[in-house]
Design a protein around this motif. Structure first.
Motif, PDB file in Angstrom:
ATOM      1  N   ALA A  54     -50.144  18.252 -22.425  1.00 25.04           N
ATOM      2  CA  ALA A  54     -50.871  17.175 -21.584  1.00 25.04           C
ATOM      3  C   ALA A  54     -50.845  17.658 -20.104  1.00 25.04           C
ATOM      4  O   ALA A  54     -49.941  18.484 -19.792  1.00 25.04           O
ATOM      5  CB  ALA A  54     -49.990  16.068 -21.546  1.00 25.04           C
ATOM      6  N   GLU A  55     -52.026  17.448 -19.381  1.00 26.33           N
ATOM      7  CA  GLU A  55     -52.045  17.816 -17.910  1.00 26.33           C
ATOM      8  C   GLU A  55     -51.238  16.888 -17.181  1.00 26.33           C
ATOM      9  O   GLU A  55     -50.571  15.952 -17.488  1.00 26.33           O
ATOM     10  CB  GLU A  55     -53.548  17.606 -17.637  1.00 26.33           C
ATOM     11  CG  GLU A  55     -54.556  18.586 -18.437  1.00 26.33           C
ATOM     12  CD  GLU A  55     -56.041  18.386 -17.719  1.00 26.33           C
ATOM     13  OE1 GLU A  55     -56.308  19.487 -17.271  1.00 26.33           O
ATOM     14  OE2 GLU A  55     -56.587  17.700 -17.792  1.00 26.33           O
ATOM     15  N   PRO A  56     -50.827  17.670 -16.103  1.00 19.93           N
ATOM     16  CA  PRO A  56     -49.911  16.939 -15.006  1.00 19.93           C
ATOM     17  C   PRO A  56     -50.532  15.705 -14.471  1.00 19.93           C
ATOM     18  O   PRO A  56     -51.694  15.805 -14.228  1.00 19.93           O
ATOM     19  CB  PRO A  56     -49.763  18.050 -14.003  1.00 19.93           C
ATOM     20  CG  PRO A  56     -51.030  19.044 -14.121  1.00 19.93           C
ATOM     21  CD  PRO A  56     -51.284  19.133 -15.434  1.00 19.93           C
TER      22      PRO A  56
ATOM     23  N   ALA B 163     -53.386  16.150 -11.637  1.00 16.84           N
ATOM     24  CA  ALA B 163     -54.690  16.476 -12.239  1.00 16.84           C
ATOM     25  C   ALA B 163     -55.461  15.256 -13.013  1.00 16.84           C
ATOM     26  O   ALA B 163     -56.521  14.977 -12.919  1.00 16.84           O
ATOM     27  CB  ALA B 163     -54.796  17.622 -13.180  1.00 16.84           C
ATOM     28  N   LEU B 164     -54.664  14.374 -13.720  1.00 23.13           N
ATOM     29  CA  LEU B 164     -55.001  13.176 -14.644  1.00 23.13           C
ATOM     30  C   LEU B 164     -55.588  12.189 -13.408  1.00 23.13           C
ATOM     31  O   LEU B 164     -56.566  11.709 -13.762  1.00 23.13           O
ATOM     32  CB  LEU B 164     -53.893  12.825 -15.267  1.00 23.13           C
ATOM     33  CG  LEU B 164     -53.668  13.606 -16.352  1.00 23.13           C
ATOM     34  CD1 LEU B 164     -52.164  13.032 -17.150  1.00 23.13           C
ATOM     35  CD2 LEU B 164     -54.411  13.805 -17.669  1.00 23.13           C
TER      36      LEU B 164
ATOM     37  N   ARG C   9     -59.081  12.230 -12.357  1.00 22.93           N
ATOM     38  CA  ARG C   9     -60.117  11.799 -13.371  1.00 22.93           C
ATOM     39  C   ARG C   9     -60.810  10.434 -13.045  1.00 22.93           C
ATOM     40  O   ARG C   9     -60.155   9.682 -12.470  1.00 22.93           O
ATOM     41  CB  ARG C   9     -59.601  11.823 -14.819  1.00 22.93           C
ATOM     42  CG  ARG C   9     -59.172  12.891 -15.530  1.00 22.93           C
ATOM     43  CD  ARG C   9     -58.570  12.768 -16.884  1.00 22.93           C
ATOM     44  NE  ARG C   9     -58.223  14.137 -17.594  1.00 22.93           N
ATOM     45  CZ  ARG C   9     -57.693  14.124 -18.741  1.00 22.93           C
ATOM     46  NH1 ARG C   9     -57.574  13.098 -19.492  1.00 22.93           N
ATOM     47  NH2 ARG C   9     -57.388  15.352 -19.178  1.00 22.93           N
TER      48      ARG C   9
ATOM     49  N   ASP D 277     -54.279  12.384 -22.747  1.00 18.30           N
ATOM     50  CA  ASP D 277     -54.083  13.203 -21.265  1.00 18.30           C
ATOM     51  C   ASP D 277     -54.051  14.696 -21.467  1.00 18.30           C
ATOM     52  O   ASP D 277     -53.916  15.522 -20.561  1.00 18.30           O
ATOM     53  CB  ASP D 277     -52.692  12.694 -20.687  1.00 18.30           C
ATOM     54  CG  ASP D 277     -52.518  11.371 -20.579  1.00 18.30           C
ATOM     55  OD1 ASP D 277     -53.777  10.708 -20.372  1.00 18.30           O
ATOM     56  OD2 ASP D 277     -51.523  10.806 -20.106  1.00 18.30           O
ATOM     57  N   PHE D 278     -54.733  15.328 -22.629  1.00 17.08           N
ATOM     58  CA  PHE D 278     -54.796  16.588 -22.914  1.00 17.08           C
ATOM     59  C   PHE D 278     -56.043  17.182 -22.230  1.00 17.08           C
ATOM     60  O   PHE D 278     -57.280  16.438 -22.214  1.00 17.08           O
ATOM     61  CB  PHE D 278     -54.591  16.876 -24.216  1.00 17.08           C
ATOM     62  CG  PHE D 278     -53.487  16.470 -24.945  1.00 17.08           C
ATOM     63  CD1 PHE D 278     -52.339  16.984 -24.898  1.00 17.08           C
ATOM     64  CD2 PHE D 278     -53.524  15.292 -25.890  1.00 17.08           C
ATOM     65  CE1 PHE D 278     -51.175  16.538 -25.311  1.00 17.08           C
ATOM     66  CE2 PHE D 278     -52.279  14.750 -26.436  1.00 17.08           C
ATOM     67  CZ  PHE D 278     -51.105  15.514 -25.994  1.00 17.08           C
ATOM     68  N   PRO D 279     -56.094  18.551 -21.846  1.00 17.12           N
ATOM     69  CA  PRO D 279     -57.575  19.058 -21.629  1.00 17.12           C
ATOM     70  C   PRO D 279     -58.380  19.327 -22.610  1.00 17.12           C
ATOM     71  O   PRO D 279     -57.822  19.357 -23.861  1.00 17.12           O
ATOM     72  CB  PRO D 279     -56.773  20.427 -21.043  1.00 17.12           C
ATOM     73  CG  PRO D 279     -55.772  20.840 -21.923  1.00 17.12           C
ATOM     74  CD  PRO D 279     -54.960  19.366 -21.969  1.00 17.12           C
TER      75      PRO D 279
ATOM     76  N   GLN E  95     -65.842  22.317 -24.380  1.00 15.63           N
ATOM     77  CA  GLN E  95     -65.945  22.393 -23.044  1.00 15.63           C
ATOM     78  C   GLN E  95     -67.228  23.448 -22.983  1.00 15.63           C
ATOM     79  O   GLN E  95     -68.121  23.024 -22.034  1.00 15.63           O
ATOM     80  CB  GLN E  95     -65.074  22.922 -22.087  1.00 15.63           C
ATOM     81  CG  GLN E  95     -63.727  22.096 -21.644  1.00 15.63           C
ATOM     82  CD  GLN E  95     -62.833  22.713 -20.913  1.00 15.63           C
ATOM     83  OE1 GLN E  95     -62.438  23.944 -21.129  1.00 15.63           O
ATOM     84  NE2 GLN E  95     -62.314  22.169 -19.954  1.00 15.63           N
TER      85      GLN E  95
ATOM     86  N   CYS F  47     -49.749  11.493 -24.135  1.00 15.50           N
ATOM     87  CA  CYS F  47     -49.349  11.812 -22.660  1.00 15.50           C
ATOM     88  C   CYS F  47     -48.234  13.018 -22.730  1.00 15.50           C
ATOM     89  O   CYS F  47     -47.792  13.338 -23.849  1.00 15.50           O
ATOM     90  CB  CYS F  47     -48.895  10.561 -21.867  1.00 15.50           C
ATOM     91  SG  CYS F  47     -47.275   9.658 -22.705  1.00 15.50           S
ATOM     92  N   SER F  48     -47.750  13.295 -21.572  1.00 15.32           N
ATOM     93  CA  SER F  48     -46.801  14.224 -21.558  1.00 15.32           C
ATOM     94  C   SER F  48     -45.221  13.468 -22.044  1.00 15.32           C
ATOM     95  O   SER F  48     -45.048  12.125 -21.922  1.00 15.32           O
ATOM     96  CB  SER F  48     -46.522  14.774 -20.209  1.00 15.32           C
ATOM     97  OG  SER F  48     -45.728  13.621 -19.281  1.00 15.32           O
TER      98      SER F  48
END
Length: 387
Positions: free
Chosen positions: A6-8, A11-12, A15, A36-38, A44, A365-366
């Protein structure tokens, strides 16, 4: 396979989606079904390429994504899909409404199986139909469809069954045997089955999920599958969903929809979805590894810090259905969690009357965020017990 992390939080919180804009920054948002993942790199890149080409007009047709889905279905579930049997629209909720408009007469009735995804209460009325509840059964081995009660509802004249497969919020994967019985009853009573399979790619055990239309000729005769890559690849905002019909009866229903149903599909979503089905499997495997670890971690955390909570790890998806009645937090424990713990859960009351005392938690999530969320809930528990 590379595990996807998951992104920190920093960064989240940048969004602009509802998950990160609904609540203040001191709230941990574990409510809406968004991960919460890229994004997967192929997804992309597909979107970027269309934007760089200024290719943002109307779709020309479903063919690119239809072929990609057919390949994914064969590889994932051994389900043979003719790309010509696939249509697109903007999202699964729209797909459900439009399918019900074709399959159900005005003032007809649609069965749902609570506790279930809250919009299932709203979509049949949008199609001028009423809702009939046939709740799931909770047995000693877990949740399951109540097949005898379903047959009674079919016999009383229900026009359609809105099936959630896998079932949100439980992460329940319906067995192939139970789906075959549903199909037999559907054919016996002439009841349409709209099977929402949006969480299907998120099954943890290989081969555990069975597509409804794959179980029998009866299922194909009266059933339509609606699905999307939006949950598994986290692309809900790109707006592309699929409808699959595999009989003359149901193909006619799809082909009888207004042209605008298909025209609403986003061209960016179409190409993102194609990339997900064609090239997104390695990323999905990495995400599932993280989710599997989190669903186990959640069980450990709850056992240690909130032993009154009842949790059955989901067989698919990243949503946990928590029975919090033992905490004494009333009919809406999510309200207590938010007000006193600054943790946003989805209220169980949204999932029907049997959701009183329950809450849904999103564990995509993380591990750190998940641990902090349970720690906060445990502190609420301790504070309320001390009073």
């Amino acid at each position: 396979m590379t595990k996807i992390a998951a992104e920190p939080l920093a960064a989240l919180r940048a969004r602009t989606s509802a998950k990160w804009q609904t609540y203040p920054a001191d709230v941990l948002p574990l409510f809406v079904a968004e991960m919460d993942f890229p994004l997967a790199a192929p997804v992309q890149q597909a979107i970027i390429e269309r934007v760089l080409a200024s290719d943002t007009g109307y779709i020309a047709g479903p063919e690119p994504v239809a072929a990609a889905f057919a390949g994914f279905a064969e590889r994932s579930w051994g389900w043979a899909v003719d790309p010509g049997d696939v249509r697109t629209t903007t999202d699964v909720s729209v797909a459900i409404v439009e399918c019900l408009r074709q399959a159900v007469p005005v003032d007809g009735s649609v069965i749902i199986t609570p506790p279930v995804y809250p919009p299932f209460y709203e979509l049949p009325p949008e199609a001028d139909a009423s809702v009939v509840e046939v709740p799931l059964l909770l047995t000693g081995t877990g949740w399951q469809l109540d097949l005898p009660e379903l047959e009674k509802a079919f016999a009383r004249g229900a026009d359609a069954l809105l099936l959630c497969s896998p079932h949100n919020p439980l992460g329940l994967i319906h067995s192939a045997d139970s789906l075959r019985v549903v199909a037999e009853l559907s054919a016996k009573y002439g009841v349409a089955v709209i099977s929402d399979e949006i969480h299907a790619p998120l099954a943890y055990a290989s081969g555990a999920f069975t597509p409804y239309l794959s179980v029998s000729a009866n299922a194909r005769e009266y059933g339509i599958c609606v699905t999307a890559a939006s949950k598994a690849w986290n692309i809900a905002g790109t707006k592309c969903a699929l409808m699959v019909a595999q009989s003359d009866r149901t193909r006619l229903q799809l082909d009888s929809m207004p042209e605008e149903v298909a025209a609403r599909t986003s061209i960016l979503g179409l190409h993102a979805t194609k990339a997900a089905y064609d090239d997104g499997a390695p990323w999905l495997a990495g995400v599932l590894e993280s989710l599997d670890a989190n669903r186990r971690l959640l069980g450990e955390l709850l056992a240690a810090e909130l032993p009154e909570a009842v949790y059955r790890p989901p067989a698919a998806g990243y949503l946990a259905w928590l029975d919090l009645r033992g905490l004494g937090w009333g009919d809406d424990p999510a309200a207590v969690a938010l007000e006193q713990g600054r943790v946003a859960l989805e209220s169980g009351l949204k999932f029907g009357r049997r959701g009183a005392g329950f809450a849904r938690l999103n564990f995509a999530c993380s591990p750190e965020v998940l641990t902090e969320a349970v720690d906060r809930l445990a502190r609420v528990r301790a504070g309320r017990q001390a009073k």
